[in-house]
Design an enzyme around this catalytic site. Structure first.
Site, short mmCIF file in Angstrom:
data_model
loop_
_atom_site.label_atom_id
_atom_site.label_comp_id
_atom_site.label_asym_id
_atom_site.label_seq_id
_atom_site.Cartn_x
_atom_site.Cartn_y
_atom_site.Cartn_z
N HIS A 1 37.59 -46.10 101.88
CA HIS A 1 37.68 -44.64 102.15
C HIS A 1 37.75 -43.83 100.86
O HIS A 1 38.43 -42.80 100.81
CB HIS A 1 38.91 -44.32 103.02
CG HIS A 1 38.88 -44.95 104.38
ND1 HIS A 1 38.40 -44.31 105.49
CD2 HIS A 1 39.26 -46.18 104.82
CE1 HIS A 1 38.49 -45.09 106.55
NE2 HIS A 1 39.01 -46.25 106.17
N ASN B 1 40.31 -43.39 112.70
CA ASN B 1 38.88 -43.42 112.42
C ASN B 1 38.12 -42.63 113.48
O ASN B 1 38.71 -42.21 114.48
CB ASN B 1 38.36 -44.87 112.43
CG ASN B 1 38.65 -45.60 111.12
OD1 ASN B 1 38.92 -45.00 110.09
ND2 ASN B 1 38.58 -46.92 111.16
N TYR C 1 49.50 -49.52 102.84
CA TYR C 1 49.25 -48.16 102.33
C TYR C 1 50.25 -47.75 101.26
O TYR C 1 49.89 -47.16 100.25
CB TYR C 1 49.22 -47.16 103.50
CG TYR C 1 48.00 -47.36 104.39
CD1 TYR C 1 47.83 -48.53 105.12
CD2 TYR C 1 47.01 -46.40 104.49
CE1 TYR C 1 46.71 -48.73 105.92
CE2 TYR C 1 45.90 -46.58 105.30
CZ TYR C 1 45.75 -47.75 106.01
OH TYR C 1 44.65 -47.95 106.79
FE1 HDE Z 1 42.95 -48.45 106.26
N1 HDE Z 1 43.41 -48.47 104.29
N2 HDE Z 1 43.41 -50.42 106.39
N3 HDE Z 1 42.36 -48.51 108.22
N4 HDE Z 1 42.46 -46.53 106.17
C1 HDE Z 1 43.32 -47.43 103.45
O1 HDE Z 1 44.96 -46.79 101.92
C2 HDE Z 1 44.08 -51.12 105.44
C3 HDE Z 1 42.42 -49.58 109.05
C4 HDE Z 1 42.09 -45.73 107.19
O2 HDE Z 1 41.92 -40.41 103.70
C5 HDE Z 1 43.91 -47.70 102.10
O3 HDE Z 1 45.46 -44.94 100.74
C6 HDE Z 1 44.39 -52.45 105.92
C7 HDE Z 1 42.24 -49.18 110.41
C8 HDE Z 1 41.78 -44.40 106.71
O4 HDE Z 1 43.24 -41.34 102.23
C9 HDE Z 1 44.46 -49.13 102.24
C10 HDE Z 1 43.85 -52.52 107.19
C11 HDE Z 1 42.07 -47.82 110.37
C12 HDE Z 1 42.01 -44.45 105.34
C13 HDE Z 1 44.07 -49.47 103.66
C14 HDE Z 1 43.25 -51.24 107.46
C15 HDE Z 1 42.15 -47.43 108.99
C16 HDE Z 1 42.44 -45.79 105.03
C17 HDE Z 1 43.01 -47.45 100.93
C18 HDE Z 1 43.85 -53.70 108.14
C19 HDE Z 1 41.80 -46.87 111.54
C20 HDE Z 1 41.81 -43.34 104.35
C21 HDE Z 1 43.55 -46.23 100.24
C22 HDE Z 1 45.15 -54.17 108.47
C23 HDE Z 1 42.87 -46.86 112.50
C24 HDE Z 1 42.99 -42.41 104.28
C25 HDE Z 1 44.74 -45.88 100.96
C26 HDE Z 1 42.70 -41.30 103.31
C27 HDE Z 1 42.79 -46.22 103.76
C28 HDE Z 1 44.40 -50.65 104.20
C29 HDE Z 1 42.56 -50.97 108.67
C30 HDE Z 1 41.97 -46.06 108.59
C31 HDE Z 1 43.96 -50.14 101.23
C32 HDE Z 1 45.11 -53.51 105.15
C33 HDE Z 1 42.27 -50.07 111.65
C34 HDE Z 1 41.30 -43.23 107.53
O5 HDE Z 1 45.84 -49.15 102.10
#
Ligand code: HDE
Length: 693
Positions: free
Chosen positions: A78, A151, A365
């Site tokens: 993202h 999402n 996060y």
């Molecule tokens: Fe994320 N995800 N994600 N994700 N995600 C990040 O956090 C992660 C997942 C989502 O505008 C990171 O600050 C893991 C699902 C959005 O700043 C990180 C897993 C959904 C955004 C991270 C998921 C999301 C992130 C990268 C599996 C929808 C952007 C930078 C367990 C429900 C937020 C940050 C923004 C961002 C990890 C799965 C949505 C690396 C480990 C499911 C919208 O922490």
């Protein structure tokens, strides 16, 4: 708290008094970061006019030093995003199901900051690749920040957080070659996906029109996981969160998305900015699907499995409020880049479920923010700071902005005046309480049986779509798999698709010109669920069907009839649309009445992919001249190919003919019929134009 003001003066943390301009100084004087007035911002300090630069030039050194460190690590996923401020307004009290403060009083507004993003590409990648979009909302409530980090698709690729690094590695640029950027159409992604049948439902969404949205304003948002709401009595309700755009749903066609990437890499960012700028504030309704354990038990799948939805037709969505985005950030870096969302940020009255993907996110996060923002004090950055009091004994750390007073930095203490405790105290009544729940079982690394069905909802999704969307989905699979060089990966994917729908699999196999293999083994029987029309964009209940907030490219040239143009522009305005005048030269065109009408866009740099519909208002001579301009022919040809409405003056017909436009419902004159037609796309036109799978 620190703020940044409109006039570009940085105001320091801890109060409004510490300004970069220095105390008692002239308001607009340029200073160093130490407040020292700068006399010359054009030349370094040198020994003689043509001599070497002197080390003592602290102004030069400070400026370059700061510049060298302007970038921070981009988000690992993202990275590319656009955000805006706004508010959430509650329709009616939800006190019966939650004690969350923001859900108590009808009509109350809570400030929000919302960031939309693509997933795979870097921060500088384009806005329109085929990709899932992030939809993250930070609610600044009176009881702390609540982040709903979702999402634009209601399910996810994987069921267990331990697979996330593998998934992300597979979709990002390949490890040895460093490409492709922001694209899932490559071997490693499909290798991983073909080996992970649990991703199949998400793949159906990812290959559908959902991942090529026309605008951030025309997409839905989903909390994805099941969450819990908790009321004052401690009673729990399961809940799924939905964002529904008031603008309606709309996507691009693939060829259009590809061309937008070249014409305007910032297409979505610009669209969001401009919509807010002209007061066309994007708006979404927040809806919930609320249910209890008995309902959950009645479903043929597990509500803790993030690869599953609850169809709206099975459990309707209750709309509980609306979000309006009405303010663009002052500074992209300070706000959009530094905002730190975290699914673990919840408030009393909301709670997590045991969804194993959500549970893994609860760690990630906070952890990632430390590498991105460099300090445990990132919560003090204005965009992350709660708008309610923050009081505790956490202290110090890099970039500490607060200067707490007094001796007590621990509790319990007896440092109050009369020997009593001083400082903030816990409150069992109002503090966040985790509801006691009995958990038992062996320590295991295992997927529950109830997560074993990987295909029924993929089938449900595909079979619920409009035929035009089904064709897009099948064609997207053909496109993506055609970019996969290792043939056995394609075959393995086809084997998975047979389980989804044999006809879909056959269409994709035909598109690849490959034999259809046997179905791959399934861990559970595949069910035929009742189709859910709410999953459609095209001809679905939320399809965008208004010109309001959308743009019409009006092609003009020397000789264009001034009265006809004014009439058309008036009609578009009246319908809430945005007329954009496009002429061969940006200075404008000389109209029939001799006046010069300035253009908003130059034809060669403003292809029709950037607008929602086109009108061609030309004189006979103007048309004859444009017949020799490839950009003009392409302008019309693409609008037709992208299934947009085309309104044209009679004199413009030769250009339409040269562009291959054939008459249909979406091709009109310049009368009221055009403005009506311009609200829609014409999917019936598509089979005549391109071979879809
Ligand atoms: Fe994320 N995800 N994600 N994700 N995600 C990040 O956090 C992660 C997942 C989502 O505008 C990171 O600050 C893991 C699902 C959005 O700043 C990180 C897993 C959904 C955004 C991270 C998921 C999301 C992130 C990268 C599996 C929808 C952007 C930078 C367990 C429900 C937020 C940050 C923004 C961002 C990890 C799965 C949505 C690396 C480990 C499911 C919208 O922490």
């Amino acid at each position: 708290m620190a703020k940044s003001s409109k006039d570009g003066v940085a105001i320091g943390a801890g109060g409004e008094t510490h300004q970069q301009v220095g105390s008692g100084g002239i308001k607009d004087r340029l200073t160093t970061n130490q407040g020292i007035p700068v006399s010359d911002n054009q030349n370094q300090l040198k020994a003689g006019a043509r001599g070497p630069v002197l080390l003592e030039d602290f102004m030069l050194r400070e400026k370059i030093f700061h510049f060298d460190h302007e970038r921070i690590p981009e988000r690992i996923v993202h990275a590319r995003g656009s955000a805006a401020h706004g508010f959430f307004e509650l329709y009616e009290s939800l006190a019966d199901i939650t004690k969350a403060d923001l859900f108590q009083r009808a009509g109350e507004k809570t400030p929000v900051f919302t960031r939309f993003s693509t997933v795979a590409g870097g921060a500088g990648s384009v806005d329109t690749p085929r990709d899932v979009r992030g939809f993250a909302v930070k609610f600044y409530t009176q009881e702390g920040n609540w982040d709903l980090v979702g999402n634009n698709i209601p399910v996810f690729f994987i069921q267990d957080a331990i697979k996330f690094p593998d998934l992300v590695h597979s979709v990002k640029m390949e490890a040895d070659r460093g490409y492709p950027q922001a694209a899932s159409a490559h071997d490693t992604f499909w290798d991983f996906i073909s080996l992970m049948p649990e991703s199949t439902h998400m793949i159906m969404w990812a290959m559908s029109d959902r991942t090529i949205p026309r605008s951030l304003r025309t997409m839905e948002g989903f909390g994805v996981h099941t969450f819990k709401l908790v009321n004052a009595k401690g009673e729990t309700t399961f809940v799924k969160f939905h964002w529904k755009p008031k603008q309606g749903l709309q996507s691009t066609v693939w060829d259009e998305a590809v061309k937008i990437a070249g014409a305007d890499p910032d297409f979505h960012r610009r669209d969001l900015f401009e919509a807010i700028d002209i007061g066309e504030f994007p708006e979404w309704e927040l809806g919930i699907q609320a249910f209890d354990q008995a309902f959950a038990d009645s479903l043929p799948f597990d509500v803790l499995d993030p690869t599953k939805i609850i169809p709206e037709e099975v459990l309707p969505i209750r709309m509980i409020g609306r979000m309006v985005l009405d303010r663009w950030p002052d500074n992209f870096f300070a706000e959009t880049e530094q905002v730190a969302y975290c699914p673990a940020n919840i408030v009393p009255g909301v709670d997590f479920s045991d969804d194993p993907l959500l549970q893994g996110r609860l760690f990630s996060y906070l952890d990632t923010q430390k590498s991105r923002l460099g300090s445990t004090n990132f919560h003090q950055i204005p965009i992350n700071a709660p708008k309610c009091p923050v009081m505790n004994f956490q202290r110090d750390g890099m970039m500490q902005m607060l200067q707490p007073k007094g001796r007590a930095n621990y509790e319990p203490n007896s440092l109050g005046e009369a020997g009593e405790v001083t400082g903030p105290r816990e409150c069992p009544m109002t503090g966040f309480v985790t509801r006691p729940e009995t958990e038992h079982g062996e320590k295991l690394r295992i997927r529950p049986e109830s997560f074993a069905d990987h295909y029924s909802q993929a089938r449900l999704f595909f079979r619920s779509l409009d035929p035009a969307e089904q064709a897009h989905l099948a064609s997207a699979l053909v496109f993506e798999l055609s970019k996969v060089g290792i043939a056995p990966i394609r075959t393995r994917m086809l084997g998975n698709l047979v389980n989804v729908d044999p006809e879909l699999a056959q269409r994709v196999a035909d598109g690849l010109n490959m034999p259809l293999p046997e179905a791959s083994p399934t861990a559970a029987p595949v069910l035929d669920m009742d189709p859910s029309p709410a999953l459609r964009i095209i001809n679905g209940p939320r399809m965008a069907d208004t010109l309001k907030g959308r743009s019409v490219g009006v092609l003009i040239a020397d000789g264009t009839d001034a009265a006809a143009l004014d009439r058309l522009v008036g009609q578009i305005d009246k319908a809430g649309g945005r007329p954009i005048l496009i002429a061969p030269k940006i200075g404008g065109a000389k109209l029939s009445d001799g006046s010069l009408r300035p253009a908003d866009g130059q034809l060669a740099g403003f292809p029709s992919v950037l607008v929602d519909a086109i009108a061609v208002v030309l004189s006979a001579d103007g048309c004859a001249a444009l017949l020799k301009e490839a950009a003009a022919v392409q302008f019309v040809m693409d609008a037709f190919g992208h299934l947009k409405a085309i309104g044209a003056s009679d004199e413009a017909q030769p250009l339409l003919d040269k562009a291959g436009v054939e008459p249909d419902e979406g091709v009109t004159g310049l009368d009221a019929a055009f403005v009506k037609a311009a609200a829609l796309r014409y999917f019936d036109r598509e089979p005549k134009l391109r071979t879809l799978a």
